[in-house]
Design an enzyme around this catalytic site. Structure first.
Site, PDB file in Angstrom:
ATOM      1  N   CYS A 118      14.133  11.412   5.660  1.00 55.72           N
ATOM      2  CA  CYS A 118      14.202  11.076   7.095  1.00 55.72           C
ATOM      3  C   CYS A 118      15.584  11.394   7.626  1.00 55.72           C
ATOM      4  CB  CYS A 118      13.952   9.594   7.318  1.00 55.72           C
ATOM      5  SG  CYS A 118      12.397   9.054   6.701  1.00 55.72           S
ATOM      6  N   LYS A 137       0.864  -1.182   0.000  1.00 59.25           N
ATOM      7  CA  LYS A 137       0.000   0.000   0.000  1.00 59.25           C
ATOM      8  C   LYS A 137       0.902   1.234   0.000  1.00 59.25           C
ATOM      9  CE  LYS A 137      -1.788   3.036   2.070  1.00 59.25           C
ATOM     10  NZ  LYS A 137      -1.658   4.506   1.741  1.00 59.25           N
ATOM     11  N   GLU A 194      10.098  17.521  13.882  1.00 66.18           N
ATOM     12  CA  GLU A 194      10.429  17.230  12.481  1.00 66.18           C
ATOM     13  C   GLU A 194       9.574  18.106  11.557  1.00 66.18           C
ATOM     14  OE1 GLU A 194      11.671  13.399   9.982  1.00 66.18           O
ATOM     15  OE2 GLU A 194       9.581  13.333  10.607  1.00 66.18           O
ATOM     16  N   GLU A 214       9.807   2.768  10.725  1.00 60.28           N
ATOM     17  CA  GLU A 214      10.868   3.730  10.417  1.00 60.28           C
ATOM     18  C   GLU A 214      10.197   5.103  10.406  1.00 60.28           C
ATOM     19  OE1 GLU A 214      14.192   4.805  10.448  1.00 60.28           O
ATOM     20  OE2 GLU A 214      14.122   2.650  10.057  1.00 60.28           O
TER      21      GLU A 214
HETATM   22  C1  UN1 Z   1      14.435   8.266   3.924  1.00 61.12           C
HETATM   23  O1  UN1 Z   1      14.429   9.481   3.812  1.00 61.12           O
HETATM   24  O2  UN1 Z   1      13.476   7.690   4.489  1.00 61.12           O
HETATM   25  O3  UN1 Z   1      20.286   7.810   3.549  1.00 61.12           O
HETATM   26  C2  UN1 Z   1      15.457   7.375   3.375  1.00 61.12           C
HETATM   27  C3  UN1 Z   1      19.624   8.407   2.706  1.00 61.12           C
HETATM   28  C4  UN1 Z   1      18.865   7.604   1.686  1.00 61.12           C
HETATM   29  C5  UN1 Z   1      17.598   7.068   2.249  1.00 61.12           C
HETATM   30  C6  UN1 Z   1      16.728   8.035   2.978  1.00 61.12           C
HETATM   31  N1  UN1 Z   1      19.707   6.514   1.269  1.00 61.12           N
HETATM   32  O4  UN1 Z   1      19.563   9.620   2.669  1.00 61.12           O
END
Ligand code: UN1
Length: 514
Positions: free
Chosen positions: A299, A190, A400, A265
């Site tokens: 992230c 999804k 965030e 995550e």
């Molecule tokens: C994300 O933003 O969830 O390390 C992943 C990094 C990428 C992955 C980010 N390889 O910036």
């Protein structure tokens, strides 16, 4: 399915908008709801990419049934043979890389070079996990007893529910689906409602690669209507989710009701420490890339700089100069450095935090939507923004934002820097710029994040090491690397006694003193 990759330019108003379907049991099917939702280009919202199925619990149930039905056959397929399908899929990703990257930039806005990198990350994990088909190591250990064999093997869990974000719309689904599939699970996928086209193109290639019908099922729609029924289903054994903390919490509560395996995550508030001995040019470059690459929507993005007082002025001067030189625009234009935010909500969120930030620090540069600039009127553009003299516990240094807003905090030494770095509820990525090897090693030990960089920014993790974070960034699982298999498998310990007689285990054979 009407499968077209529309031209990179904006669709003509009144032009036909293609409709895309769910993939269930190897068939492209409309949702039982009869409703659809639109995906639009965040650089120019007049450009409509397509209509996608607004699925609900009945569609999720059909997909889960298909995955359950396909499971025994896929589980029984030897892992090296499953790996061969992953190799074919990886090769197709290589072949279609440019087309997928263009579609990605059009759908979620990241600049084309980064979109290519996103697809490359999918390729890398697909090849890595294809190889796991011939490894998937367990332990073979000596037994306590003669003529007895002892070993452990990984076993799949069943149906895996894969719920993914829009910011890495090829890479993250691949991070999750490749380990799930190579280890023998089947998948219900999804994707985020801001990137359903990328997901559709991805599963189409998976079907072409030879994943048998029902092994990979796609259900598009909202989190509440299409995602939660997957999480709640007693027939789904494991959920892997990347997204925001509030959704992660709701998923965790639901998954806990059934003691379901769950990998989360979630957020980050990643900091870069710049020590007084750092190379200021190198540090500024790393910060600019980590804070404003992908428009701050990773992230792993850097949203806090923790700078030694001795370097803060030269650093800020370089950062401001760097930001002034960043070109905003459509990510398909090779001259663009920073694309749009993903949607109107993200733009409002960034603007809201800038208002908060005005009371928490001094605005150095940026601080407003950029939609008044020529060519940017129809997109969700926000000017890259820096605040200085921010206190460590200020909201813009704690929450965030997921946009191009950077808070600079001043400290007086390493101890204070490490404390400030760790003073957040998140723990994904961190970095230190220093030329002192002793300090670098102290940071590797002291920084409480799942990923630590030395003399590089916070982004750009490689797929063969574990990816994930501490504290509220997740629930302790890791993606990528061989650690990814831990989410999608459970261990079975096997003992074979070939002595031909009853041998009691050591614990059951303790005659006692005398
Ligand atoms: C994300 O933003 O969830 O390390 C992943 C990094 C990428 C992955 C980010 N390889 O910036």
């Amino acid at each position: 399915m009407t499968e077209t990759v529309a031209p990179a330019t904006a669709a003509q108003p009144g032009g036909t908008v293609p409709t895309f379907l769910n993939l269930i049991d190897g068939e492209w099917r409309p949702s039982v709801t009869g409703r659809t939702f639109r995906s639009t280009n965040p650089a120019d919202t007049r450009d409509v990419i397509g209509e996608f199925q607004a699925s609900d619990a009945a569609d999720a149930a059909a997909a889960i049934r298909a995955a359950e039905t396909a499971y025994p056959g896929w589980r029984a397929t030897p892992a090296p043979k499953r790996g061969e399908v992953l190799y074919r899929f990886a090769a197709l990703l290589v072949e279609h890389k440019e087309r997928l990257a263009q579609a990605m930039t059009r759908e979620m806005g990241k600049v084309l070079a980064e979109a290519r990198g996103d697809v490359q990350e999918g390729i890398d994990i697909a090849f890595l996990m294809a190889g796991e088909g011939r490894r998937m190591f367990g332990d073979t250990v000596p037994s306590e007893l003669p003529d007895k064999w002892a070993m452990s093997i990984r076993e799949p869990l069943g149906v895996a529910g894969i719920i993914t974000p829009w910011n890495f719309p090829i890479a993250i689904p691949c991070w999750k689906m490749m380990p799930a599939l190579v280890s023998g699970n089947t998948v219900v996928f999804k994707p985020a409602s801001d990137a359903p086209h990328c997901a559709t193109l991805l599963v189409k290639l998976m079907a072409e690669a030879g994943f048998p019908p029902g092994t990979v099922n796609l259900v598009t729609g909202s989190g509440e209507e299409a995602g939660m029924p997957i999480v709640a289903s007693p027939d789904v054994s494991v959920i892997s989710f990347t997204g925001n903390g509030a959704t992660g919490r709701a998923i965790a509560v639901e998954a806990a009701r059934r003691f379901k395996r769950l990998s989360l995550e979630l957020g980050g508030k990643n900091g870069i420490v710049v020590m007084d001995d750092a190379d200021p040019d190198l540090a500024a470059e790393g910060i600019l890339w980590s804070a404003f690459g992908t428009t701050g929507q990773r992230c792993t993005a850097c949203s806090r700089v923790i700078a030694h007082r001795a370097v803060v002025e030269p650093l800020l001067e370089r950062l401001a100069r760097g930001v002034a030189g960043l070109r905003l625009g459509n990510g398909l234009d090779p001259a663009t450095d920073v694309g749009p935010l993903v949607n109107a909500g993200a733009l409002d969120k960034a603007a809201g935090y800038v208002e908060v930030g005005r009371g928490e620090g001094e605005l150095v540069i940026g601080g407003a939507p950029a939609t008044d600039r020529p060519g940017l009127e129809h997109g969700h553009f926000f000017a890259p923004t820096i605040f200085r003299d921010v206190m460590p516990l200020a909201r813009i240094a704690q929450e965030e934002i997921f946009g191009p807003v950077l808070a600079v905090i001043t400290v007086d030494g390493y101890e204070e820097a490490a404390m400030v770095l760790n003073q957040t509820r998140y723990g994904l990525s961190s970095s230190i710029y220093t030329r002192d090897v002793n300090l670098a090693f102290r940071a590797m030990r002291d920084f409480g994040t799942g990923i630590v960089y030395v003399n590089a920014g916070t982004i750009g993790a490689e797929t063969h090491l574990p990816f994930g974070g501490t504290k509220q960034t997740g629930n302790g699982h890791r993606e990528a690397g061989h650690a990814a298999l831990d989410t999608f498998t459970e261990w079975k310990a096997i003992y074979v006694d070939y002595s031909g007689r009853l041998q009691r285990a050591q614990i059951d054979n303790q005659p006692g003193p005398g």
